[in-house]
Design an enzyme around this catalytic site. Structure first.
Site, short mmCIF file in Angstrom:
data_model
loop_
_atom_site.label_atom_id
_atom_site.label_comp_id
_atom_site.label_asym_id
_atom_site.label_seq_id
_atom_site.Cartn_x
_atom_site.Cartn_y
_atom_site.Cartn_z
N LEU A 1 0.85 -1.18 0.00
CA LEU A 1 0.00 0.00 0.00
C LEU A 1 0.89 1.24 0.00
CD1 LEU A 1 -2.84 -0.77 2.60
CD2 LEU A 1 -3.14 -0.39 0.15
N ASP A 2 0.50 2.26 -0.74
CA ASP A 2 1.24 3.52 -0.71
C ASP A 2 1.28 4.05 0.72
OD1 ASP A 2 1.67 3.50 -3.43
OD2 ASP A 2 -0.07 4.75 -3.90
N PRO A 3 2.29 4.83 1.07
CA PRO A 3 2.40 5.35 2.44
C PRO A 3 1.14 6.06 2.95
CG PRO A 3 4.46 5.71 1.30
CD PRO A 3 3.51 5.17 0.27
#
Length: 301
Positions: free
Chosen positions: A46-48
């Site tokens: 997942l993106d930050p």
């Protein structure tokens, strides 16, 4: 002599409801520390700034990661209309704007082009490798790249809310390798209004639901205790999309040694990938060969 890895021989899945502002790798490291596990990994980055399901595999469960990675997953995300950014999300710089705001009917009609087998170009700021280097590193240096389009299966893409003229909330169910940021970017281009992702949440991934996930605060509070162990799901959860066959007692050792062995199966086709169990525990994953299984992955007791 190789250094012996420290930690417990613990296996299973811990579902984390990832907060915004932290990388997936940092979550895995936190869980590994809190569980005192020798080995850990995750099934799908997942993106930050994204939140939601991050399924962390521990020990032998890391061998089942590919089956979760390949499974369908679902996202709810808010799209900001009228602005394109260089990262295709709210973290980037606005590079183009327009006053056009399509109505709900136009948006629903536009979504149809993004359902089924589609091709999408990853964002410039992504982990795709270009000439051996991550695309986001090149993008940070100001380099523009021609990234190759990739295939994606989109099961469903729905408009579920319209909070105001500038924002729409979408829900997407898709297969492996989907970039939600690309969906928002390309939808904005198709509608002529520009767009980027403002917020993103993964609500489920394969068998794992955000509603059953523990928070990082809970991980911290229960670290190194049996209370956290109680949230661990068995590694077999990661094999739910494969047919199960059952081992004979005499087959267990053969399979764990990497040798073909007899199994009991029903409604399984020759050549199909299956997982073999004994007393409900996974012994191996392999190919069914009509009454026996040829193991490809084996699980240590």
């Amino acid at each position: 002599m190789a250094r012996k890895r420290k930690g417990r021989d613990i296996s299973g899945w811990l579902v984390v409801d990832k907060p915004a502002g932290i990388t997936s790798t940092a979550v895995v490291n936190k869980v590994r520390w809190a569980m005192d596990a020798k080995k850990a990994g995750h099934a799908g980055t997942l993106d930050p700034e994204a939140t939601g399901v991050l399924a962390v595999a521990l020990g032998e469960a890391t061998k089942t990661v590919p089956y979760i990675t390949e499974a369908l997953k679902a996202y709810v995300f808010t799209v900001r209309l009228g602005q394109a950014t260089n990262t295709d999300d709210a973290e980037g710089q606005v590079i183009s704007e327009t006053d056009l705001r399509p109505d709900d009917d136009a948006i629903k009609a536009g979504l149809a082009a993004f359902i089924g087998d589609i091709m999408q170009v990853p964002p410039q700021f992504s982990a795709v490798k270009v000439d051996g280097e991550r695309a986001y590193k090149k993008a940070r240096d100001g380099e523009e790249m021609e990234l190759a389009a990739r295939s994606l299966w989109v099961e469903e893409l729905l408009l579920i809310d319209r909070p105001d003229a500038d924002h729409v909330v979408l829900e997407m169910t898709c297969g492996k390798g989907g970039y939600v940021r690309s969906i928002a970017r390309d939808l904005g281009e198709a509608l002529g209004c520009k767009a980027h992702v403002k917020s993103l949440r993964r609500i489920w991934s394969g068998p794992f639901q955000a509603s059953e996930g523990v928070t990082l605060d809970q991980v911290d509070a229960m670290a190194k205790t049996a209370d956290l162990d109680a949230y661990l799901q068995p590694l077999e959860t990661g094999l739910g999309d494969l047919p199960e066959v059952r081992c004979l007692a005499e087959s267990v050792a053969k399979l764990r040694n990497g040798n073909p062995a007899s199994v009991i199966a029903s409604d399984v086709e020759y050549g199909e990938e299956v997982w073999a169990s004994y007393d409900g525990k996974a012994i191996a994953v392999g190919t069914y060969r009509g009454g026996e299984i040829q193991p490809a992955r084996v699980f240590v007791a």
